[in-house]
Design an enzyme around this catalytic site. Sequence first.
Site, PDB file in Angstrom:
ATOM      1  N   LYS A   1      38.242  37.338  37.198  1.00  0.00           N
ATOM      2  CA  LYS A   1      37.301  38.341  36.697  1.00  0.00           C
ATOM      3  C   LYS A   1      36.188  38.528  37.712  1.00  0.00           C
ATOM      4  O   LYS A   1      35.517  37.580  38.111  1.00  0.00           O
ATOM      5  CB  LYS A   1      36.731  37.920  35.342  1.00  0.00           C
ATOM      6  CG  LYS A   1      35.872  39.014  34.702  1.00  0.00           C
ATOM      7  CD  LYS A   1      35.588  38.727  33.247  1.00  0.00           C
ATOM      8  CE  LYS A   1      34.738  39.821  32.627  1.00  0.00           C
ATOM      9  NZ  LYS A   1      35.393  41.151  32.671  1.00  0.00           N
TER      10      LYS A   1
ATOM     11  N   HIS B   1      35.539  33.163  31.213  1.00  0.00           N
ATOM     12  CA  HIS B   1      36.672  33.994  31.599  1.00  0.00           C
ATOM     13  C   HIS B   1      37.441  33.345  32.739  1.00  0.00           C
ATOM     14  O   HIS B   1      36.993  32.369  33.344  1.00  0.00           O
ATOM     15  CB  HIS B   1      36.206  35.390  32.034  1.00  0.00           C
ATOM     16  CG  HIS B   1      35.873  36.291  30.888  1.00  0.00           C
ATOM     17  ND1 HIS B   1      34.633  36.305  30.298  1.00  0.00           N
ATOM     18  CD2 HIS B   1      36.624  37.191  30.210  1.00  0.00           C
ATOM     19  CE1 HIS B   1      34.623  37.194  29.311  1.00  0.00           C
ATOM     20  NE2 HIS B   1      35.817  37.733  29.238  1.00  0.00           N
TER      21      HIS B   1
END
Length: 238
Positions: free
Chosen positions: A139, A135
């Site tokens: 995040k 990600h």
Amino acid sequence: MKIALIGYGKMGRAIEEIALGRGHSIVLRTSIDNLEENTVENIRKADVAIEFTGPESAYGNIRLCLDAGVPLVSGSTGWLDKYEEIRQYCLSSGGTFLYASNFSVGVNIFFELNKRLAELMAPHPDYEVRLTEVHHTEKKDAPSGTAISLAEQILGKMPRKKKWVNQASDSQDELSIVSERVDPAPGTHMVRYHSAIDDIEIIHTAHNRKGFATGAVLAAEYIRDKKGIFQMKDVLGF
């Protein structure tokens, strides 16, 4: 349908674009910049609330929406240690709540493939399974909620694995989740079964947030006139 957006960051804006395109209206947008507007009175102006915030604020936001009596869709991760508490609170108050670690139609199909593959691989201990998730660096939680969902599905089908760990592990009873944070990366999840003979992999790669946003709006449309606890598999008819 009138929607309250609890969390107006990148996901909130993507959801807004999809919702407006489907003929809905946004009656409330709250973020860290206008927390004073995040009230029961304002939330009650909506038919449905969609909540995408952070681990530190999700629980309070969810309780607030349930207190307002407004059906709620939540995609926040990092708070699931309190999920059962929220579930019971929703049921006892006659509320409506749908949580998903991932709203993408493609990811939810991927979930079904993951469960079936784990079931097929369970009798074959020569194959070692590992998860990898990638990600963007913004995040906040690791592993991702989607990776945890994938891991829990595997644990449910593969008795030799007793728990997941967020690191590489050679333990036979641990399921490894390796989390990588790089930019730009909307989200990639890979499940790999490795043996001395061959490998089997299933991979889902998101190209943007549109799939997540579309799924969240579909979920909101689905729960608008319902009561109880729901999942994306209900929305998609799995």
